[in-house]
Design a protein around this motif. Structure first.
Motif, PDB file in Angstrom:
ATOM      1  N   ALA A  74      41.301  -4.258  12.508  1.00 18.66           N
ATOM      2  CA  ALA A  74      42.611  -4.693  12.996  1.00 18.66           C
ATOM      3  C   ALA A  74      43.667  -3.605  12.845  1.00 18.66           C
ATOM      4  N   ALA A  75      43.624  -2.887  11.725  1.00 22.36           N
ATOM      5  CA  ALA A  75      44.620  -1.847  11.484  1.00 22.36           C
ATOM      6  C   ALA A  75      44.483  -0.709  12.483  1.00 22.36           C
ATOM      7  N   GLN A  76      43.249  -0.479  12.963  1.00 22.14           N
ATOM      8  CA  GLN A  76      43.022   0.581  13.928  1.00 22.14           C
ATOM      9  C   GLN A  76      43.331   0.106  15.338  1.00 22.14           C
ATOM     10  N   LYS A  77      42.998  -1.150  15.608  1.00 19.75           N
ATOM     11  CA  LYS A  77      43.135  -1.658  16.975  1.00 19.75           C
ATOM     12  C   LYS A  77      44.593  -1.704  17.417  1.00 19.75           C
ATOM     13  N   SER A  78      45.503  -1.922  16.487  1.00 18.71           N
ATOM     14  CA  SER A  78      46.911  -2.047  16.850  1.00 18.71           C
ATOM     15  C   SER A  78      47.465  -0.773  17.457  1.00 18.71           C
ATOM     16  N   SER A  79      46.874   0.375  17.067  1.00 24.30           N
ATOM     17  CA  SER A  79      47.385   1.649  17.577  1.00 24.30           C
ATOM     18  C   SER A  79      46.447   2.262  18.603  1.00 24.30           C
ATOM     19  N   ALA A  80      45.412   1.517  18.994  1.00 24.23           N
ATOM     20  CA  ALA A  80      44.432   2.055  19.925  1.00 24.23           C
ATOM     21  C   ALA A  80      44.658   1.496  21.320  1.00 24.23           C
ATOM     22  N   THR A  81      43.917   2.050  22.253  1.00 26.93           N
ATOM     23  CA  THR A  81      43.990   1.567  23.617  1.00 26.93           C
ATOM     24  C   THR A  81      43.448   0.143  23.692  1.00 26.93           C
ATOM     25  N   ARG A  82      44.114  -0.717  24.416  1.00 28.89           N
ATOM     26  CA  ARG A  82      43.684  -2.109  24.526  1.00 28.89           C
ATOM     27  C   ARG A  82      42.348  -2.191  25.274  1.00 28.89           C
ATOM     28  N   ALA A  83      41.434  -3.007  24.744  1.00 28.46           N
ATOM     29  CA  ALA A  83      40.156  -3.201  25.408  1.00 28.46           C
ATOM     30  C   ALA A  83      40.361  -3.898  26.745  1.00 28.46           C
ATOM     31  N   THR A  84      39.505  -3.619  27.710  1.00 24.84           N
ATOM     32  CA  THR A  84      39.602  -4.196  29.036  1.00 24.84           C
ATOM     33  C   THR A  84      38.460  -5.191  29.243  1.00 24.84           C
ATOM     34  N   ARG A  85      38.402  -5.772  30.437  1.00 22.31           N
ATOM     35  CA  ARG A  85      37.325  -6.709  30.731  1.00 22.31           C
ATOM     36  C   ARG A  85      35.964  -6.032  30.691  1.00 22.31           C
ATOM     37  N   ALA A  86      35.962  -4.732  30.924  1.00 19.39           N
ATOM     38  CA  ALA A  86      34.698  -3.998  30.948  1.00 19.39           C
ATOM     39  C   ALA A  86      34.238  -3.594  29.554  1.00 19.39           C
ATOM     40  N   THR A  87      35.054  -3.921  28.558  1.00 18.41           N
ATOM     41  CA  THR A  87      34.703  -3.543  27.193  1.00 18.41           C
ATOM     42  C   THR A  87      34.740  -4.765  26.288  1.00 18.41           C
ATOM     43  N   THR A  88      34.075  -4.640  25.138  1.00 22.46           N
ATOM     44  CA  THR A  88      34.037  -5.700  24.138  1.00 22.46           C
ATOM     45  C   THR A  88      34.520  -5.143  22.811  1.00 22.46           C
ATOM     46  N   SER A  89      35.444  -5.838  22.163  1.00 22.94           N
ATOM     47  CA  SER A  89      35.884  -5.444  20.831  1.00 22.94           C
ATOM     48  C   SER A  89      36.148  -6.696  20.009  1.00 22.94           C
ATOM     49  N   ILE A  90      36.053  -6.575  18.692  1.00 18.57           N
ATOM     50  CA  ILE A  90      36.142  -7.730  17.810  1.00 18.57           C
ATOM     51  C   ILE A  90      37.511  -7.856  17.155  1.00 18.57           C
ATOM     52  N   GLY A  91      38.018  -6.770  16.593  1.00 21.62           N
ATOM     53  CA  GLY A  91      39.279  -6.836  15.863  1.00 21.62           C
ATOM     54  C   GLY A  91      39.106  -7.439  14.493  1.00 21.62           C
ATOM     55  N   ALA A  92      38.235  -6.853  13.689  1.00 23.73           N
ATOM     56  CA  ALA A  92      37.908  -7.394  12.373  1.00 23.73           C
ATOM     57  C   ALA A  92      38.966  -7.038  11.336  1.00 23.73           C
ATOM     58  N   ASP A  93      39.119  -7.927  10.347  1.00 26.58           N
ATOM     59  CA  ASP A  93      39.999  -7.609   9.218  1.00 26.58           C
ATOM     60  C   ASP A  93      39.325  -6.625   8.271  1.00 26.58           C
ATOM     61  N   CYS A  94      38.018  -6.770   8.115  1.00 26.30           N
ATOM     62  CA  CYS A  94      37.266  -5.809   7.317  1.00 26.30           C
ATOM     63  C   CYS A  94      35.818  -5.833   7.798  1.00 26.30           C
ATOM     64  N   ALA A  95      35.054  -4.814   7.419  1.00 27.22           N
ATOM     65  CA  ALA A  95      33.699  -4.686   7.944  1.00 27.22           C
ATOM     66  C   ALA A  95      32.776  -4.049   6.920  1.00 27.22           C
ATOM     67  N   LEU A  96      31.514  -4.473   6.971  1.00 25.79           N
ATOM     68  CA  LEU A  96      30.441  -3.863   6.194  1.00 25.79           C
ATOM     69  C   LEU A  96      29.352  -3.443   7.168  1.00 25.79           C
ATOM     70  N   ILE A  97      29.048  -2.152   7.203  1.00 27.60           N
ATOM     71  CA  ILE A  97      27.953  -1.647   8.024  1.00 27.60           C
ATOM     72  C   ILE A  97      26.812  -1.324   7.065  1.00 27.60           C
ATOM     73  N   LEU A  98      25.737  -2.093   7.161  1.00 29.28           N
ATOM     74  CA  LEU A  98      24.638  -2.002   6.203  1.00 29.28           C
ATOM     75  C   LEU A  98      23.377  -1.535   6.918  1.00 29.28           C
ATOM     76  N   GLY A  99      22.524  -0.817   6.187  1.00 30.01           N
ATOM     77  CA  GLY A  99      21.231  -0.486   6.763  1.00 30.01           C
ATOM     78  C   GLY A  99      20.757   0.908   6.444  1.00 30.01           C
ATOM     79  N   ASP A 100      19.840   1.377   7.273  1.00 33.85           N
ATOM     80  CA  ASP A 100      19.213   2.689   7.122  1.00 33.85           C
ATOM     81  C   ASP A 100      19.901   3.645   8.088  1.00 33.85           C
ATOM     82  N   PHE A 101      20.711   4.535   7.529  1.00 32.35           N
ATOM     83  CA  PHE A 101      21.520   5.425   8.362  1.00 32.35           C
ATOM     84  C   PHE A 101      20.771   6.698   8.755  1.00 32.35           C
ATOM     85  N   ASN A 102      19.692   7.006   8.061  1.00 35.51           N
ATOM     86  CA  ASN A 102      18.940   8.232   8.345  1.00 35.51           C
ATOM     87  C   ASN A 102      19.827   9.473   8.335  1.00 35.51           C
ATOM     88  N   LEU A 103      20.808   9.502   7.451  1.00 34.85           N
ATOM     89  CA  LEU A 103      21.643  10.696   7.299  1.00 34.85           C
ATOM     90  C   LEU A 103      20.893  11.658   6.390  1.00 34.85           C
TER      91      LEU A 103
END
Length: 315
Positions: free
Chosen positions: A269-298
């Motif tokens: 949400a903090a990023q989306k407020s200053s970003a370009t607004r999503a259009t019908r051709a795009t999908t965005s969530i607008g989360a308050d917080c996020a956890l990205i979990l898994g195998d990153f292979n970094l």
């Protein structure tokens, strides 16, 4: 967000297996040469040094996102896993779990290692035994696990999970019947499990396809907090991801694209407020917080530059 220490342990184990067994198995040495390639490609380090900050909140092209029923839950009345979604307007979180508003979210992330390697070194990885132990762990430690993100879940493991009476009672899952949701044409994929009595409402799930061949990411929208205990409900995104493997420059670029696409979709949400607004051709969530979990292979430390400034590496 990373799993380098776990990967090092796994690669060390597999390397010992390969050194002992692969010379005895026809065709296995070529697989070993591919898998245990050098991990210090200077081109990757040079590319990582030039990584641009990700574009947040701009939305992800809708052709890459499939939004589906949030989850499967086992219905005893019809003796089947059924697709469901928690209504945003219903306080489903208040109807499940404790009346007190939870103060923390406890997560588990695990690459369970698909059984494909059994074809190369039969019996060494003991896939059936490991699958049974994993199910037992999830059932035994359920009170300590709100969300579990699993990688390399193959169809035999998914069938075992879906058929276990304890898992049916304790968890909702992002996949249980229609394996094409997460697997696509692959033989394995990512899976999310959410404890059914946790004070969470699971409102939507997005299957995110990579721009190149690879594994789909599973992204869940959850509502956390509120309910009988009061307090503000927050939109939390939890993703189970398995980024592209191997250490060469093309695979690094694929990992970067996969991760940056997730940033665009999640759209904190903090990023989306200053970003370009999503259009019908795009999908965005607008989360308050996020956890990205898994195998990153970094595979190299320099690849940590792919972790956006708004995220913290908890590995």
């Amino acid at each position: 967000t990373g799993s380098n220490s776990h990967l090092s342990t796994m690669f060390g184990f597999l390397h010992r297996v390969a050194s002992t067994v692969m010379p005895l198995v026809p065709g296995a040495e070529s697989l070993g040469a591919w898998w245990f390639e050098p991990r210090d490609d200077p081109r990757v380090a040079a590319a990582a040094a030039l990584v641009e900050p990700p574009e947040h909140g701009t939305g992800l092209p809708s052709r890459l996102v499939s939004t589906v029923d949030a989850y499967y839950a086992y219905d005893e009345a019809c003796d089947a896993w059924t697709a469901r979604s928690d209504d945003d307007d219903d306080d489903a979180a208040a109807q499940r779990g404790d009346s007190e508003t939870p103060r923390e979210l406890r997560v588990l992330t695990w690459n369970v290692l698909m059984r494909a390697f059994d074809r190369v070194v039969p019996g060494v990885l003991q896939s059936d035994e490991r699958d049974a132990a994993l199910v037992d762990l999830l059932a035994t430690h359920a009170p300590r696990i709100d969300v579990a993100a699993l990688n390399e879940v193959d169809r035999p493991l998914l069938v075992r999970l879906a058929g276990d009476a304890r898992i049916r009672r304790l968890y909702a899952m992002s996949d249980a019947v229609d394996t094409s949701r997460a697997f696509g044409r692959a033989s394995f994929g990512n899976l999310l499990l959410v404890r059914r009595d946790a004070a969470l409402a699971w409102t939507a799930t997005h299957m995110v396809s990579p721009r190149h061949r690879g594994r789909r990411s599973v992204v869940a929208e959850l509502r956390f907090g509120g309910g009988c205990g009061g307090g503000e409900r927050r939109r939390v995104v939890v993703a189970s991801v398995h980024l592209d493997a191997r250490c060469t420059l093309p695979h690094f670029e694929r990992r970067r694209a996969q991760l940056y696409d997730l940033y665009k979709l999640i759209a904190l949400a903090a990023q989306k407020s200053s970003a370009t607004r999503a259009t019908r051709a795009t999908t965005s969530i607008g989360a308050d917080c996020a956890l990205i979990l898994g195998d990153f292979n970094l595979h190299n430390e320099c690849e940590s530059r792919l972790i956006a400034a708004d995220y913290s590496d908890l590995a």
